[in-house]
Design an enzyme around this catalytic site. Structure first.
Site, PDB file in Angstrom:
ATOM      1  N   HIS A 185     -22.903 -91.892  21.142  1.00 10.68           N
ATOM      2  CA  HIS A 185     -23.825 -90.623  21.214  1.00 10.68           C
ATOM      3  C   HIS A 185     -25.319 -91.054  20.676  1.00 10.68           C
ATOM      4  CE1 HIS A 185     -19.952 -88.397  21.564  1.00 10.68           C
ATOM      5  NE2 HIS A 185     -19.504 -89.235  20.513  1.00 10.68           N
ATOM      6  N   SER A 208     -52.296-101.286  28.735  1.00  8.32           N
ATOM      7  CA  SER A 208     -52.585 -99.668  29.153  1.00  8.32           C
ATOM      8  C   SER A 208     -53.817-100.044  29.626  1.00  8.32           C
ATOM      9  CB  SER A 208     -52.571 -98.821  28.137  1.00  8.32           C
ATOM     10  OG  SER A 208     -53.241 -97.733  28.604  1.00  8.32           O
ATOM     11  N   LYS A 223     -51.506-100.572  23.380  1.00  5.08           N
ATOM     12  CA  LYS A 223     -50.393-100.518  24.217  1.00  5.08           C
ATOM     13  C   LYS A 223     -49.878-101.967  24.412  1.00  5.08           C
ATOM     14  CE  LYS A 223     -48.850 -96.678  25.735  1.00  5.08           C
ATOM     15  NZ  LYS A 223     -47.401 -95.918  25.628  1.00  5.08           N
ATOM     16  N   GLU A 229     -38.600-101.601  32.586  1.00  2.00           N
ATOM     17  CA  GLU A 229     -38.649-100.224  33.124  1.00  2.00           C
ATOM     18  C   GLU A 229     -38.422-100.533  34.776  1.00  2.00           C
ATOM     19  OE1 GLU A 229     -42.126 -98.354  31.859  1.00  2.00           O
ATOM     20  OE2 GLU A 229     -41.764 -98.508  29.910  1.00  2.00           O
TER      21      GLU A 229
END
Ligand code: ARG
Length: 457
Positions: free
Chosen positions: A155, A276, A282, A289
């Site tokens: 979970h 970024s 970043k 992704e």
């Protein structure tokens, strides 16, 4: 007569031709098309349907076309309808009338069925090689991290401690199954459709088993209608690739979480991260992704081809031309994702201390505390209740089970003794789990040895 009639008809023809043509995407199997033709002609000559001389002329012509396409001397005509027409027309152009005999006892329906099978067979091998490389990268991580602790989750909540080796071995198992699926498809699809003709075979005395053996098939297909309209192996391959992508995507999801500021379990190499345009701090896990994102495309291919096939009456129908672009895209996508993922994995750094610390808090040893009581005669259900009270106490005081004093333990249950600390240490929690498939380093080491053997065989 309409003023624009001529022009309209012409434009309509152009549109129809473009709509109908497949050359823009089926040119990718020109090698397979030529190889199939050479086998076909070899068989025709063996059966005395062509003379030996005709065979030599045709084969020489086909080989010339092949080497000229490879070298760039011959460009595939984008105006041709498909790769089959292009090769045949070029052959006739080059060797004259004898080239017109190539298509004896053959249809584009069995020809395209053959080309696609030959192409897919090679692509399955290429996919398999990439999965094998991924397994090798995984095994390296497994072997190096038999005793590197990390929390195991259910979970997405900390559950029990495991090791990096154990966690990665779960993925090893998934990708092993992926390989076995590829193997199954290869085996089942390896029958040669050539000689099925348009749908009902042919009246020439073809030796179909001979053609099959020339092209390394196990045997010839048994039903000519099925031969030209079977696309099951593409559906199976899309399904196998969809499953593979699902595995990659789950793994990417974990890596994205682990690479986040909150977890800091791993750090992706700069080569597999991007920055970024606005936020200078970043370092984003774009590759992971993208792999996760591209999974949707491969799922899409599976649903597309299933849907394309569902209403097609026997035998060949042009709908089936739609099998190519989407399957090619799914293969290219899956291959790209596999090799990028392997590179990303192989260069990823683990923050082992952070992982270990994380494994130590969150009461991941609560089950072991309960097992401790069970070993001293407390029924498991009671032990569960006692440890539940310990956890509640700790939460209230801001402690972990390891920080509690023996008095505090005894106040909740007198069964506890000084050896509780050893019993619930991270090391014990992991090392004691030695049933087959569990994270205990001793058993995990044996599993890793098995993996090594599997990859070497
Ligand atoms: N381009 C076609 C395909 O991909 C080749 C077969 C054409 N056959 C035909 N009867 N028009 O399916």
């Amino acid at each position: 007569m309409k003023l624009w009639g001529g022009r309209f008809t012409k434009e309509e023809n152009t549109l129809v031709n473009q709509f109908n043509a497949s050359i823009s995407f089926d040119q990718r199997f020109y090698r397979q098309d030529i190889r199939g033709s050479i086998a076909h002609v070899t068989m025709l000559a063996k059966q005395a349907i062509l003379t030996e001389d005709e065979k030599y002329q045709i084969i020489a012509g086909l080989e010339g076309i092949l080497s000229d396409v490879e070298s760039g001397a011959l460009e595939i005509d984008p105006e041709a309808e498909d790769i089959h027409s292009f090769v045949e027309a070029t052959l006739i152009e080059r060797i004259g009338a004898v080239g017109k005999k190539l298509h004896t006892g053959r249809s584009r329906n069995d020809q395209v069925a053959l080309d696609m099978k030959l192409y897919i067979r090679d692509e399955i091998s290429a996919l398999d090689a990439l999965v094998k490389e991924l397994l090798q990268a995984l095994l390296t991580v497994i072997e190096e991290n038999l005793e590197t602790y990390m929390p195991g989750f259910t979970h997405l909540q900390k559950a029990q401690p495991v090791t990096i080796a154990h966690h990665f071995s779960a993925y090893f198992e998934m990708f092993l199954r992926d390989r076995s699926r590829l193997f199954d498809i290869q085996k089942r699809m390896n029958t040669c459709p050539l000689g099925a003709g348009a749908l009902a075979g042919t009246t020439y005395p073809l030796d179909r088993e001979y053609t099959a053996s020339l092209l390394d098939f196990d045997c010839a297909t048994r039903n000519s209608m099925d031969s030209v309209s079977d696309r099951d192996y593409l559906i199976e391959l899309c399904s196998a690739m969809a499953t593979m992508m699902m595995h990659l995507s789950r793994f990417c999801e974990e890596i994205i979480l682990w690479n986040s500021n909150e977890y800091q379990f791993v750090e992706l190499d700069d080569a597999y991260s991007t920055g970024s345009s606005i936020m200078p701090q970043k370092k984003n896990p774009d590759i992971a992704e993208l792999v996760r994102g591209k999974t949707g495309r491969v799922y899409g291919a599976l649903i597309s081809i299933l849907t394309t096939m569902k209403g097609i009456p026997l035998a060949y129908n042009k709908d089936m031309q739609e099998d190519k672009e989407l399957v090619f895209d799914a293969i290219d996508t899956t291959k790209g994702c596999l090799s990028l993922f392997t590179g990303m994995l192989a260069t990823m750094r683990f923050h082992k201390e952070i992982m270990k610390k994380s494994a130590m808090n969150g009461f991941t040893n609560a089950t072991d505390a309960a097992d401790y009581l069970v070993n001293r005669g407390v029924p498991f259900r009671d032990a569960h209740g006692i440890v539940g009270r310990l956890v509640l106490y700790c939460l209230d005081k801001g402690l972990s089970l390891d920080d509690m004093s023996l008095e505090e333990y005894r106040a909740i249950s007198p069964v506890f003794d000084a050896d509780i600390y050893e019993a619930i240490s991270l090391k014990t929690c992991v090392e004691k789990r030695t049933t087959l498939g569990a994270p205990g380093p001793s058993v995990m080491k044996k599993v890793a040895a098995k993996y090594r053997k599997l990859l070497e065989s």
